[in-house]
Design a protein around this motif. Structure first.
Motif, mmCIF file in Angstrom:
data_model
loop_
_atom_site.group_PDB
_atom_site.id
_atom_site.type_symbol
_atom_site.label_atom_id
_atom_site.label_comp_id
_atom_site.label_asym_id
_atom_site.label_seq_id
_atom_site.Cartn_x
_atom_site.Cartn_y
_atom_site.Cartn_z
ATOM 1 N N PHE A 98 64.981 40.924 -24.299
ATOM 2 C CA PHE A 98 65.378 42.329 -24.308
ATOM 3 C C PHE A 98 64.177 43.245 -24.567
ATOM 4 N N VAL A 99 63.371 42.912 -25.563
ATOM 5 C CA VAL A 99 62.202 43.734 -25.898
ATOM 6 C C VAL A 99 61.200 43.746 -24.745
ATOM 7 N N GLU A 100 60.932 42.569 -24.171
ATOM 8 C CA GLU A 100 59.962 42.495 -23.083
ATOM 9 C C GLU A 100 60.443 43.242 -21.839
ATOM 10 N N GLU A 101 61.728 43.168 -21.550
ATOM 11 C CA GLU A 101 62.268 43.870 -20.383
ATOM 12 C C GLU A 101 62.220 45.380 -20.594
ATOM 13 N N TRP A 102 62.534 45.825 -21.804
ATOM 14 C CA TRP A 102 62.528 47.260 -22.094
ATOM 15 C C TRP A 102 61.110 47.829 -21.998
ATOM 16 N N VAL A 103 60.162 47.122 -22.573
ATOM 17 C CA VAL A 103 58.763 47.567 -22.495
ATOM 18 C C VAL A 103 58.247 47.454 -21.063
ATOM 19 N N GLY A 104 58.579 46.346 -20.399
ATOM 20 C CA GLY A 104 58.115 46.128 -19.027
ATOM 21 C C GLY A 104 58.657 47.161 -18.045
ATOM 22 N N LEU A 105 59.856 47.685 -18.306
ATOM 23 C CA LEU A 105 60.448 48.699 -17.432
ATOM 24 C C LEU A 105 59.549 49.924 -17.342
ATOM 25 N N PHE A 106 59.089 50.421 -18.467
ATOM 26 C CA PHE A 106 58.250 51.619 -18.487
ATOM 27 C C PHE A 106 56.808 51.295 -18.104
ATOM 28 N N LYS A 107 56.361 50.090 -18.422
ATOM 29 C CA LYS A 107 55.004 49.679 -18.032
ATOM 30 C C LYS A 107 54.898 49.616 -16.507
ATOM 31 N N ASN A 108 55.879 49.032 -15.876
ATOM 32 C CA ASN A 108 55.876 48.952 -14.408
ATOM 33 C C ASN A 108 56.013 50.335 -13.771
ATOM 34 N N LEU A 109 56.793 51.199 -14.401
ATOM 35 C CA LEU A 109 56.952 52.565 -13.905
ATOM 36 C C LEU A 109 55.623 53.300 -13.917
ATOM 37 N N ALA A 110 54.853 53.112 -14.969
ATOM 38 C CA ALA A 110 53.544 53.763 -15.069
ATOM 39 C C ALA A 110 52.549 53.176 -14.074
ATOM 40 N N GLU A 111 52.504 51.870 -13.949
ATOM 41 C CA GLU A 111 51.550 51.227 -13.049
ATOM 42 C C GLU A 111 51.858 51.527 -11.585
ATOM 43 N N LYS A 112 53.134 51.629 -11.254
ATOM 44 C CA LYS A 112 53.525 51.887 -9.868
ATOM 45 C C LYS A 112 53.164 53.300 -9.426
ATOM 46 N N ASN A 113 53.339 54.271 -10.318
ATOM 47 C CA ASN A 113 53.118 55.670 -9.954
ATOM 48 C C ASN A 113 51.720 56.169 -10.276
ATOM 49 N N SER A 114 51.001 55.468 -11.109
ATOM 50 C CA SER A 114 49.634 55.865 -11.442
ATOM 51 C C SER A 114 48.749 54.629 -11.530
ATOM 52 N N PRO A 115 48.341 54.086 -10.393
ATOM 53 C CA PRO A 115 47.573 52.838 -10.404
ATOM 54 C C PRO A 115 46.166 52.974 -10.972
ATOM 55 N N HIS A 116 45.602 54.189 -10.990
ATOM 56 C CA HIS A 116 44.214 54.361 -11.420
ATOM 57 C C HIS A 116 44.065 54.523 -12.927
ATOM 58 N N ARG A 117 45.013 55.187 -13.548
ATOM 59 C CA ARG A 117 44.919 55.440 -14.989
ATOM 60 C C ARG A 117 46.344 55.464 -15.546
ATOM 61 N N ASN A 118 46.748 54.388 -16.207
ATOM 62 C CA ASN A 118 48.154 54.289 -16.601
ATOM 63 C C ASN A 118 48.407 53.761 -18.011
ATOM 64 N N ARG A 119 47.362 53.487 -18.761
ATOM 65 C CA ARG A 119 47.586 52.918 -20.092
ATOM 66 C C ARG A 119 48.288 53.923 -21.018
ATOM 67 N N PHE A 120 47.726 55.132 -21.098
ATOM 68 C CA PHE A 120 48.362 56.157 -21.926
ATOM 69 C C PHE A 120 49.714 56.551 -21.352
ATOM 70 N N LEU A 121 49.812 56.616 -20.028
ATOM 71 C CA LEU A 121 51.069 56.992 -19.381
ATOM 72 C C LEU A 121 52.182 56.018 -19.750
ATOM 73 N N GLY A 122 51.869 54.728 -19.736
ATOM 74 C CA GLY A 122 52.867 53.726 -20.095
ATOM 75 C C GLY A 122 53.384 53.916 -21.516
ATOM 76 N N ILE A 123 52.457 54.231 -22.427
ATOM 77 C CA ILE A 123 52.860 54.452 -23.828
ATOM 78 C C ILE A 123 53.747 55.686 -23.938
ATOM 79 N N TYR A 124 53.360 56.746 -23.213
ATOM 80 C CA TYR A 124 54.122 57.991 -23.333
ATOM 81 C C TYR A 124 55.525 57.867 -22.742
ATOM 82 N N VAL A 125 55.641 57.335 -21.530
ATOM 83 C CA VAL A 125 56.968 57.257 -20.909
ATOM 84 C C VAL A 125 57.872 56.289 -21.680
#
Length: 281
Positions: A98-125
């Motif tokens: 459950f924890v990995e899927e919840w975190v992975g959902l937003f991590k994938n969302l950030a990487e898909k929409n911002s491939p160049h710079r997404n580390r901070f974006l993933g944390i924020y979303v």
């Protein structure tokens, strides 16, 4: 389930519905101390049903809800970090999944929409999406509080307050701007400022969606003829739908605009390609 049990269950449900319907008509003539217009207006503005914050100032009940939700999320995150994460295994259990899927959902969302710079974006979303979802579902718990007028009321969702929705909209806007500044400097700021209406649209979209559910629920509870069984269905349905949709919409919009303003210029792309080629050689 056998046929006899199904008939018995259906009969019990039908009997309960009939009893509640009769009660609704019996008590339907009771008068309210305020009109439906006053009830719904107070649900938005909270001119009367205000709460005392540590005895210092009278505030909107949504602010108290915001403090409670924030504290609950931080405490829950701390417990997970101290007691759960060190025990995570290669073969995950249900909670770990459950924890990995919840975190992975937003991590994938950030990487898909911002491939160049997404580390901070993933944390924020992840943070924004979790807060919106938990904060919206918070009103389902029905925590009771006493207003300054001595009345008892259930704490509403934090984002049912227009100020909270505006704050979330502008926070997302500044997060988008930070991605543009980090990648493109002043040009990134200009890219972000072109969409100057973005924080307004984000704020009112979030506030309007959550407020509509609140007003519908208030209206259902107001009329006694509707206040049996139906509020349970309406309240849960509207709350869960809004929690899922608004968490997804705001995080998706933030990720999309962040990816646009943080996209590197052609010169930077060629320079990085040249550097990578020289390192390879």
């Amino acid at each position: 389930m056998t046929k006899r049990k199904r008939i018995k269950t259906f009969s019990i449900m039908l009997f309960v519905v009939v009893i509640l319907t009769v009660l609704s008509f019996v008590f339907g003539g009771n008068e309210r101390s305020e009109t439906i217009k006053e009830t719904m207006k107070d649900a938005v503005l909270h001119d009367e049903n205000r709460m005392s914050l540590f005895g210092l100032i009278d505030v909107n009940p949504s602010l108290v809800s915001a403090y409670v939700v924030t504290a609950a999320i931080l405490i829950f995150a701390l417990i997970i970090r101290i007691f759960a994460i060190p025990r995570f295994k290669i073969v995950p259990g249900k909670f770990q999944v459950f924890v990995e899927e919840w975190v992975g959902l937003f991590k994938n969302l950030a990487e898909k929409n911002s491939p160049h710079r997404n580390r901070f974006l993933g944390i924020y979303v992840f943070t924004a999406g979790t807060y919106i979802f938990v904060g919206t579902c918070f009103e389902l718990l029905g925590f009771q509080a006493v207003t300054t007028g001595g009345m008892s009321m259930a704490l509403p969702a934090p984002l049912a307050d227009i100020n909270a929705a505006i704050s979330m909209g502008f926070m997302s806007y500044f997060a988008i701007m930070s991605g543009g500044i980090a990648e493109n400097g002043g040009k990134g700021v200009l890219k972000t400022l072109k969409d100057f209406s973005l924080p307004i649209s984000m704020s009112f979209r979030l506030f309007g969606a959550l407020l509509s559910g609140l007003l519908v629920t208030e209206m259902v509870y107001y009329y006694i003829t509707l206040s049996f069984v139906l509020p349970v269905v309406v309240g849960i349905l509207f709350t869960l739908i809004h929690a899922l949709i608004q968490a997804y919409v705001l995080t998706m919009l933030t990720a999309l605009f962040y990816g646009e303003v943080s996209e590197p210029s052609e010169k930077k792309v060629r320079k990085r390609a040249a550097v990578n080629q020289s390192v390879t050689e």
